[in-house]
Design an enzyme around this catalytic site. Structure first.
Site, short mmCIF file in Angstrom:
data_model
loop_
_atom_site.label_atom_id
_atom_site.label_comp_id
_atom_site.label_asym_id
_atom_site.label_seq_id
_atom_site.Cartn_x
_atom_site.Cartn_y
_atom_site.Cartn_z
N HIS A 175 57.21 3.07 -133.89
CA HIS A 175 56.18 2.04 -134.01
C HIS A 175 56.83 0.68 -134.29
O HIS A 175 56.58 0.06 -135.33
CB HIS A 175 55.20 2.40 -135.13
N ASN A 201 51.68 -0.98 -129.87
CA ASN A 201 52.61 0.15 -129.75
C ASN A 201 52.09 1.23 -128.81
O ASN A 201 52.85 1.78 -128.01
CB ASN A 201 52.88 0.75 -131.13
#
Length: 453
Positions: free
Chosen positions: A273, A279
């Site tokens: 992430h 993301n």
């Protein structure tokens, strides 16, 4: 039962259990290095002792006080009958064939399962090429455009967003360029900038703060289900992930299957992430990157994997949680006044080593559906649409765009021309006989075909 010794338990684990590189590293860090040296010295030419030695130095980065191994037959680090392995690199020091998918800096594992073996044997890339090869270039180009838009829309919908068309198209163009540039920090930043568009409120690039996924309680305190890597670890982890991709993409007959490579890179990315926002979408874009770079996807086309993921959203979330949820017990964190979280312990290894078997199975099933169902269905629809348009325009002269609308109106209304559409100009000029004829044309052409949204 294994002998109640470190050697006994390590030997049993490496012979009979699924390998867990994170756990193995934790064991190595918990015991004196002398204990590992003693195991190797006791049987310096043994396959087990050399593998333990190799894994110790690879995972910890520490050198044991041992001379290089004698000239004996090399053994594989992972049993290729049990695991999907990478291109072998010979470790002279340990007399071990390093066939890991990554390095000590980041290394995924994929176990050989009946499901994955079966999916790989289908040879989906050849199926896709065969489907396209039987279709005219004009239809293929249009199908590619529709599939790209469907994937872009689905990727945003997974995140609960409905962006304007121009943002969808911009992101779609970025996805269509997948695989044309090397995967590195520069490329990830470029894609992130395209995704964000306006970077005044969301910084582009690797984040400098913590990140979590989850809810907030009534006091607005974070209740995380998942916490990404510490910001100070992101650069090294992402560098290692990009190096892992480079290691797997080298053209060779022993290469890892492209879909498996896409799984380890895309899911490794989303577990780290590394961005403040976006993301999930970049994670799905990386699937397209790997498949295009490895030439699994036909040139100029993408498979709408995000659309299938959206249809299977519960399975998708379960695959993500299956990895991340158990790790939360090993992350110490505190809430910040800003509403974010701060990680208090060293968690980098939690993102370095991951078993990607479940994720690979899920992704492969999604790719299979796009190739065996979505792609042929889209091409079939376009062929029938062309046939219907020719018949309509032979019967009643009208612009192409109006003929397309007629087809959509009739198909969306269960084969009947909707009255509210017929009452509008210029369609209000059609006679009842002409309306009936248009309905017959569309219904005859699309008879027996599956419904296309």
């Amino acid at each position: 039962m294994p002998e109640e010794t470190l050697e006994g338990h390590l030997n049993f684990a490496l012979r009979h259990e699924n390998i867990d590189l994170l756990l193995l590293k934790r064991v190595f860090e918990a015991v004196p290095s002398q204990a590992i040296e003693d195991i190797v010295k006791a049987t310096p030419t043994g396959a087990f002792s050399r593998r333990v030695w190799f894994f110790y130095e690879t995972l910890t980065g520490k050198m044991l006080a041992l001379d290089d191994a004698q000239s004996v037959t090399a053994v594989p680090a992972l049993d290729p009958k049990l695991y999907f392995t990478g291109k072998e690199k010979f470790s002279q020091r340990h007399r071990v064939r390093d066939n890991l998918l990554g390095t000590g800096a980041l290394c995924p594992v994929i176990r050989r399962t009946e499901k994955l073996e079966r999916l790989i044997a289908v040879d989906l890339a050849s199926k896709a090429q065969a489907t396209i090869g039987k279709t005219g270039g004009h239809v293929v180009a249009r199908a590619a455009s529709f599939l790209l838009l469907a994937d872009s829309r689905a990727s945003f919908e997974i995140e609960g967003e409905r962006p304007p068309v121009n943002r969808l198209e911009r992101w779609g163009r970025a996805v269509l360029e997948a695989g044309k540039r090397p995967l590195n920090q520069t490329e990830i930043y470029r894609l992130h900038r395209i995704l964000i568009g306006d970077d005044r409120l969301t910084p582009v690039g690797y984040r400098e703060e913590g990140v979590f996924l989850g809810e907030r309680d009534h006091q607005n305190e974070p209740v995380p289900e998942f916490i990404g890597a510490r910001p100070e670890d992101v650069f090294d982890l992402m560098t290692a992930l990009n190096e892992c991709n480079n290691r797997l993409r080298i053209s060779d007959r022993d290469d890892v299957d492209p879909v498996l490579q896409a799984a380890v890179i895309a899911f490794g990315f989303v577990y780290i992430h590394p961005l403040a926002d976006g993301n999930g979408r970049l994670h799905r874009c990386l699937i397209h990157h790997v498949l295009a770079e490895r030439k699994f996807t036909p040139a100029g086309m993408i498979f709408p994997v995000s659309s299938v993921m959206l249809d299977r959203i519960d399975d998708y979330r379960e695959a993500l949680r299956g990895h991340s949820a158990p790790l939360m017990d090993y992350i110490k964190w505190r809430a910040l006044p800003s509403g974010n979280v701060e990680v208090l312990n060293d968690t980098a290894d939690l993102y370095r080593f991951y078993d990607c078997t479940t994720e690979a199975e899920f992704l492969y099933e999604c790719v299979q559906k796009t190739i065996e169902e979505n792609l042929p269905r889209e091409i079939e629809y376009l062929k029938r649409q062309d046939e219907a348009m020719r018949a309509i325009m032979n019967a009643i002269e009208m612009p192409d765009s109006l003929a397309q609308q007629v087809i959509i109106f009739i198909r969306q209304n269960d084969g009947k021309f909707p009255k509210r559409r017929r009452d509008r100009e210029p369609l209000s000029k059609l006679t009842e006989e002409e309306v009936a004829m248009l309905e017959d044309i569309v219904n005859d052409v699309f008879s027996g075909s599956c419904h296309i949204n």
